[in-house]
Design an enzyme around this catalytic site. Structure first.
Site, PDB file in Angstrom:
ATOM      1  N   ASP A 445       0.714  -1.121   0.030  1.00 21.69           N
ATOM      2  CA  ASP A 445      -0.078  -0.051   0.096  1.00 21.69           C
ATOM      3  C   ASP A 445       0.712   1.249   0.104  1.00 21.69           C
ATOM      4  OD1 ASP A 445      -2.445   1.455   0.070  1.00 21.69           O
ATOM      5  OD2 ASP A 445      -3.214   0.227   1.665  1.00 21.69           O
ATOM      6  N   ASP A 509     -10.721   1.497  -3.219  1.00 20.23           N
ATOM      7  CA  ASP A 509     -11.390   1.193  -1.921  1.00 20.23           C
ATOM      8  C   ASP A 509     -12.982   0.843  -1.911  1.00 20.23           C
ATOM      9  OD1 ASP A 509      -9.073   0.801  -0.794  1.00 20.23           O
ATOM     10  OD2 ASP A 509      -9.057   2.626   0.406  1.00 20.23           O
TER      11      ASP A 509
HETATM   12  C1  GLA Z   1      -5.894   1.409   2.376  1.00 21.79           C
HETATM   13  C2  GLA Z   1      -6.276   0.567   1.169  1.00 21.79           C
HETATM   14  C3  GLA Z   1      -7.321  -0.421   1.660  1.00 21.79           C
HETATM   15  C4  GLA Z   1      -6.721  -0.942   3.061  1.00 21.79           C
HETATM   16  C5  GLA Z   1      -5.918   0.193   4.109  1.00 21.79           C
HETATM   17  C6  GLA Z   1      -5.529  -0.294   5.225  1.00 21.79           C
HETATM   18  O1  GLA Z   1      -6.947   2.506   2.390  1.00 21.79           O
HETATM   19  O2  GLA Z   1      -6.535   0.865  -0.046  1.00 21.79           O
HETATM   20  O3  GLA Z   1      -7.678  -1.439   1.002  1.00 21.79           O
HETATM   21  O4  GLA Z   1      -5.760  -1.798   2.932  1.00 21.79           O
HETATM   22  O5  GLA Z   1      -5.287   0.880   3.409  1.00 21.79           O
HETATM   23  O6  GLA Z   1      -5.015   0.843   6.208  1.00 21.79           O
END
Ligand code: GLA
Length: 706
Positions: A445, A509
């Site tokens: 990430d 997301d």
């Molecule tokens: C980001 C990612 C999510 C998740 C969060 C965890 O927002 O896009 O899918 O993994 O971080 O903190």
């Protein structure tokens, strides 16, 4: 006489006039190789006249337009030596053709600057790749403000489709007419970004999914970028793209060079679908790094299921439930490492949290593996929280500009990957995790934008991006079995270059199927389905609070690299059975979905999405209704790609029960198990379809009958 060269692929021809500066004379449908005499005629045919009230020489729209040659549009190179050598004028020097690559060297002997231009025309897909290197041949440093890749467009290209977005709403499109002046998109966010995807389509007016001349562009770069479409006052037009360099970011000493990212270009005469048929095979053949024989495993990602609330015995139940519904890769998302109870602390401290996991992760990984699944783990290595042991020990590793107070984003700072101690620490931390555990996948990430990034006082987005590539490459080499997913708050880092190191994108997301329909439609122009992370979320979306039944969610997630993003323990038995059903369906069609050709159909009702994947044997089509249908009957399904003389078996795989409210009676064929029809009927007449409720979808399978 001017020197002209030709490159051919199976479907296209590129003709470049090399002097005085290389200029593309033609790129389009394949022409037979021209002999010398024909080349002379070709040049004669394409030679321009001189315009009134302009300078007395023809000015080529070259592969690197020069202001110094009276090219008053956007220059390819903007550079200077302490204010001097600011208007270079290059001359063709030499060239080489090696297989499908044309390399051209150009020199400005007054300014002592060399350009090396490379054009590679992929033989199978006809995707054209362009990059340029600038080399400083003088002892005085050369400051490069811009080095962009210019591509001339024909006059009929007068409509731009660009892509913008934001967190949870990636890849939205807009269209702009291109008559005069410029359309510009600039990204200074330090990552590929949600806001401005480094791609665009430029085509003839109203080019559509199925029709029209259209050119697709993608700049393969995960840092800052800028691109523009420009019409000059003489009507010639161009697309220009490159890295957006920050002040002082590239200063070249003698014989040092700066190389642009690669610009990938495809042309289609059959609308956006024709671009899909070029970009997807190109990516499959040249960029995908996973073994093509290894199926893309169905994921369960814990994020929306449990967030930071990690409890090994509960996770163990989740693992058992995941296996029962057919999951093949179980991923523990954020929250597993020391002190990580929310998003305010602990990033950078890459040790398993002993309070949450007294036995470590190994027993859970063992359970996952024993149930026949792979194990995956979330990491965000480029960052640290101010509240972390790493920041307390190494505040000097912060990527920032000295003297200013650094701003946080999602409560975190960025680490300076060009600092070798920091790089080595991070590498050994990750190497340790991967060596101590049986991990098949990392969800990598990157959750914030980069502000005032400086390394040793100088702008550092380019350096940070290069260092990230170096880091990923080192990790890939030492752990070739580990697949990395590129996630950046969802789809903030999706581009062709990161694909050299990553095997999947976390598209967004937002798991709301309605939003996903648009995001995935636009993503599918550039990327094949097996790269597109697409998860079934809970009935009530966590990002939009909308509710969708399992069929709309399931059919929407089916056409990607599928997964589920929820807590299966907490779900009802009927939901679990439905996840199982869609996972099975995905596995059944996975070989087709992950190797076939994606398409999207034009619809007169813009709230209808009709799309699918086909190969020589079968076609899987989804029809999704995003809003109340425009008409009381649905437009018939016409499939132009089928063979006219074949017979096809058509069956409805899923039709939503709820939609029966809008119709007194569905078309009779939908009541049959299958019907057999001729390819030419499906191509030219079309299959009658039942109408759908808003926010629902149906699935149709069409198979060649022998
Ligand atoms: C980001 C990612 C999510 C998740 C969060 C965890 O927002 O896009 O899918 O993994 O971080 O903190």
């Amino acid at each position: 006489m001017n020197k002209t060269v030709q490159l051919n692929s199976q479907q296209s021809t590129l003709i470049v006039c090399l002097n005085p500066m290389p200029e593309i004379l033609y790129w389009g449908e394949r022409l037979e190789p021209l002999n010398e005499q024909e080349l002379v005629q070709f040049q004669l045919m394409t030679e321009r006249g001189l315009m009134q009230a302009r300078i007395d020489e023809d000015v080529p729209l070259s592969l690197c337009p020069e202001l110094g040659r009276a090219n008053f549009g956007s220059p390819g190179l903007e550079a200077h030596r302490e204010g001097k050598s600011w208007a270079p004028q290059f001359i063709y020097d030499s060239h080489q053709i090696n297989a499908q690559t044309l390399s051209i060297k150009c020199q400005d002997i007054v300014a002592s600057i060399e350009l090396q231009i490379a054009l590679t025309l992929d033989d199978d897909s006809s995707v054209l790749a362009k990059s340029i290197k600038v080399i400083n041949r003088d002892s005085t440093p050369l400051t490069v403000n811009k080095l962009a890749l210019t591509f001339p467009l024909p006059y009929q290209a007068n409509q731009v489709m660009s892509f913008h977005g934001r967190w949870s709403r990636e890849l939205q499109s807009q269209r702009v007419r291109l008559d005069h002046g410029q359309f510009i998109q600039e990204n200074r966010r330090g990552r590929t970004s949600h806001e401005y995807f480094p791609s665009c389509l430029i085509g003839e007016e109203n080019f559509s999914e199925e029709k029209g001349d259209v050119w697709g562009f993608h700049l393969a770069w995960s840092g800052n970028h800028a691109w523009k479409a420009e019409v000059k006052s003489d009507g010639r037009r161009l697309m220009q793209a490159g890295e957006l360099l920050l002040p002082g970011e590239v200063i070249l000493k003698q014989n040092e060079s700066y190389q642009t990212p690669t610009l990938y270009i495809a042309h289609s005469r059959s609308g956006i679908n024709g671009l899909r048929t070029k970009f997807h095979p190109f990516i499959r053949q040249h960029l995908i790094r996973f073994d093509r024989h290894k199926v893309r495993p169905v994921h369960l990602n814990t994020w929306e299921g449990i967030y930071f609330d990690h409890n090994p015995s509960y996770l163990s139940e989740m693992i058992s439930e995941a296996a029962k519904i057919g999951v093949e890769r179980f991923i523990i998302d954020d929250g597993w490492f020391k002190g990580r109870n929310n998003d305010k602390a602990a990033l950078g401290d890459w040790l398993v949290d002993k309070n949450k996991y007294p036995q470590g992760l190994t027993p859970l990984i063992k359970q996952v593996n024993e149930l026949g699944m792979e194990f995956g783990l979330w990491v965000e290595p480029e960052m640290f929280n101010p509240d972390s042991d790493l920041f307390r020990t190494h505040p000097e590793w912060l990527l920032a500009s000295e003297g200013y107070s650094a701003v946080t984003g999602r409560n975190q700072y960025v680490l300076d990957l060009q600092n070798s101690e920091c790089f080595d620490y991070l590498y050994s931390a990750l190497n340790q995790i991967l060596s101590d555990h049986h991990i098949g996948y990392l969800k990598w990430d990157m959750n914030r934008e980069i502000v005032q990034a400086s390394h040793l006082g100088r702008a550092a987005v380019n350096g940070q991006t290069q260092a990230l590539y170096k880091f990923l490459s080192k990790l890939n080499q030492s752990h070739p079995e580990v697949e990395i997913e590129s996630c950046s708050s969802g789809g903030g880092r999706m581009d062709f270059e990161i694909l050299r190191y990553a095997c999947r994108f976390w598209t967004s997301d937002c798991n709301d199927a309605l939003e996903r329909q648009t995001i995935q439609r636009n993503m599918s122009i550039f990327f094949p389905p097996e790269l597109m992370g697409a998860h079934i979320g809970p009935e009530k979306s966590h990002t939009t609070r909308r509710r969708h039944d399992i069929h709309f969610r399931g059919i929407t997630a089916l056409f990607g690299h599928m997964g589920v993003e929820l807590d299966p323990v907490a779900e009802s038995e009927s939901e679990k059975q439905a996840f199982k059903h869609y996972i099975e369906l995905h596995k059944q069609f996975r070989p087709l979905l992950h190797s076939g050709q994606s398409f999207f159909l034009d619809s007169r009702d813009h709230s209808r999405h009709a799309y699918g994947v086909f190969d020589k044997q079968q076609t899987l089509v989804a029809i999704a209704q995003l809003a109340m249908p425009e008409y009381m009957l649905m437009e018939p399904l016409k499939l132009g790609m089928l063979e006219s003389d074949g017979d096809y078996r058509v069956s409805m795989v899923h039709f939503p029960h709820s939609s029966r409210g809008l119709m007194k009676r569905q078309p009779d064929w939908t009541q049959e198990q299958t019907i057999v029809v001729k390819g030419c009927w499906l191509k030219n007449v079309g299959l009658s379809l039942p109408i759908l409720d808003p926010e629902s979808a149906m699935l149709i399978h069409i198979e060649k009958s022998h």
